[in-house]
Design an enzyme around this catalytic site. Sequence first.
Site, PDB file in Angstrom:
ATOM      1  N   ASP A 284      93.090  16.488   1.807  1.00  0.00           N
ATOM      2  CA  ASP A 284      93.791  16.088   3.019  1.00  0.00           C
ATOM      3  C   ASP A 284      94.455  14.733   2.738  1.00  0.00           C
ATOM      4  OD1 ASP A 284      93.010  16.389   6.570  1.00  0.00           O
ATOM      5  OD2 ASP A 284      94.859  15.950   5.493  1.00  0.00           O
TER       6      ASP A 284
HETATM    7  C1  GLC Z   1      96.781  15.337   8.322  1.00  0.00           C
HETATM    8  C2  GLC Z   1      95.760  16.352   8.787  1.00  0.00           C
HETATM    9  C3  GLC Z   1      95.904  17.685   8.131  1.00  0.00           C
HETATM   10  C4  GLC Z   1      97.361  17.953   7.867  1.00  0.00           C
HETATM   11  C5  GLC Z   1      97.816  16.967   6.808  1.00  0.00           C
HETATM   12  C6  GLC Z   1      99.308  17.107   6.492  1.00  0.00           C
HETATM   13  O1  GLC Z   1      96.166  14.101   8.154  1.00  0.00           O
HETATM   14  O2  GLC Z   1      94.404  15.974   8.711  1.00  0.00           O
HETATM   15  O3  GLC Z   1      95.304  18.653   8.995  1.00  0.00           O
HETATM   16  O4  GLC Z   1      97.545  19.274   7.406  1.00  0.00           O
HETATM   17  O5  GLC Z   1      97.537  15.629   7.161  1.00  0.00           O
HETATM   18  O6  GLC Z   1     100.062  16.786   7.608  1.00  0.00           O
END
Ligand code: GLC
Length: 741
Positions: A284
């Site tokens: 993430d």
């Molecule tokens: C964010 C979220 C995740 C998302 C990613 C890309 O922080 O936690 O769910 O897919 O970043 O946007």
Amino acid sequence: MLKSKHLMLLLLCTFLVSFSAEAQKKTIEQRVDSVLKLMTLDEKVGQLNQYTSAWATGPVSPEGNKIQEIKEGRLGSLLNVKGFDKTRAMQEVAMQSRLKIPLLFGLDVIHGYKTTFPIPLAEAASWDLGAIEQGARIAAVEAAASGVHWTFAPMVDIARDPRWGRVMEGAGEDTYLGCLIAKARVKGFQGKGLGNTDAVMACAKHFAAYGAAIGGRDYNSVDMSDRTLWEVYLPPFKAAVDAGAATFMNSFNDLNGVPATGNAYLQRDILKGKWGFKGFVVSDWGSIGEMIQHGFVKDNYEAAQAAIKAGSDMDMESRSYIKNLAQLVKDGKISEALIDDAVKRILQKKFELGLFEDPYKFSNPDREKQALNNPEHRAIERDMARKSIVLLKNENNILPLSSGKKIALIGPLAKSKDDMLGFWSVAWPDNSDVISQFEGLEKRVGKGKLLYAKGCGISDSSKADFAEAIAVALKADIVILSMGEKRDMSGEAKSRSNIHIPGIQEELIKAICETGKPVVVLINAGRPLVFNWTADHAPAILYTWWLGSEAGNAIADVLFGDYNPAGKLPMTFPRSEGQVPIYYNYMNTGRPAADNGTFANYRSGYIDMVKSPKFPFGYGLSYTSFKYSDLKLSSSQMDSNGTIDVSFTLTNTGKYAGEEVAQLYLRDQVASVVRPVKELKDFQKLMLKPGESKIIHFTIDKQKLSFYNNKLEWVAEPGTFDLMIGSSSADIRLKDKFELQ
Ligand code: GLC
């Protein structure tokens, strides 16, 4: 003679078909290996590197020269780039790199792309797995038409704490329902399989147990027994693997002291080992580098080492991999084989998507023009929105509204378009095609006939507009109040310590109720809210979540009875934040308090509040009523290889046709580890005409009786089971018992 010739021909064809499929699969593996052999170490590391593009969905990292990095083969994927033209332009840059390895484009297509669907928690309230799959299917068709290869969805985190803003993204508190919805969403996104130009890679997230953050505070620690992890939080991820999810995303939290992105138990032992997951794991946003903040590693060099060893294949936005992995290999800290495994997993998906044959196959202007927000998609979205609405109260059958009444629509969300899109909207900030509640209602009552007042703000304390709202209410026969949160009061990094309806909205509700006019309250939110006064005094309440593009039309359909609401809450609604965490499948304890006993002396309750929630899991009313009768079990005993057929009659005893979600709960009375007072083990949603009856069947088998014991063995233990069938977890209509021998 002829017959055997046919048989031979059939066998030969079967062999050739299976050979070609196997050969095709082998070809991809061979092609991956052939590309890998050509790659330098730096180019391999480049495939493990992902940056954001047009906008940030996390703490923004320092800008580099992304175009140059793509040309040098130092980038394998971009997120947050959309549109056939923009994706094509970035892919053209990638085709200037030495090996011309195509980029992967990822995007948070959480509940729709241009046609915005209800937030996932709202869709979960429909308990309609076909509709949920179809919603994901349409999101994929639109996203793929705009150059997106990969959605960072479904979010399958079980969540029992409504203070956590991200409950809006998931399927609620129940593992059984969560597994079915995870499967439906993965199938919807991936359709007939990768390589089709209307399919995108799914991404099961956030692995794992992110929804159990202590205090409901986003990104916070998670601490739980392995038994709870396996029994409650992991199953929806396994369901996603079984449904063929192409990718996983890990989570920000540490789990029992080890950050998920550096957690080999999760990513290697369980996901890639026990479950045999062949896709790849993306971290993430920045989570690899955040292991420094966690205090798990000293610097990005150690972070990269810990993450690659733990099975994190792609580094979203932390730049730990691109800056350290090659050096780690040169220093002998990690083997290049670890990097090769991650690269192969990623290349495999690029081949499966067909990007090596045609890097631009998803960037097609005609397909984009035809697919986005077309009338068919909007009609399906409107239907999903109606199905997501939950009728919480309807005293004196104030609903459905009859035409000809003078209606006033009052409240801070009545004319909002933005808020109908929810937190994770790809379409936002363009809300031009969203049907507001005012527009939906005015279309029904006629131009200029709908009275309106804003009444108050969402979070402020000004009562300056109360008088006008009361005056408007007094002119009407019935008042619809549209209240709730703003769209960005739930979602990522939107935990709330106080989950009451914000501001002085409930005071406005009270003021309007005091006019004596019949009042219907619409509550718009991304999470369960606390609204005890309203729940006790307003005669009718609809929970309308964030319903997406057709919100206003869907709400009008329900208010006027064109659609009889059938939603059931996928999460428990507390009476106060003090009750949280509160969920239906709790353990009985040695001193259970009565559900509604106020004094909990020497009982597991509160001295200042009853134990029961305001609205329970599985709860939702209808404009009609249902009778449950004639419960029959094919036997009162079963052995571990047997089954019991459970049947009962469901009758529509009201005057409207309507759907009911009949729910089956079980309780294992005595076991080697204490079991919940009830667990959802099956349900059926069906439509009945007024007066119509249907016999419903459930099958009890060993799987439904099994749980993880304290050795983490999946077992069903002999003993007595309570069987409960009801209209909600707290509205049990039929009961019986049976023995597992
Ligand atoms: C964010 C979220 C995740 C998302 C990613 C890309 O922080 O936690 O769910 O897919 O970043 O946007």
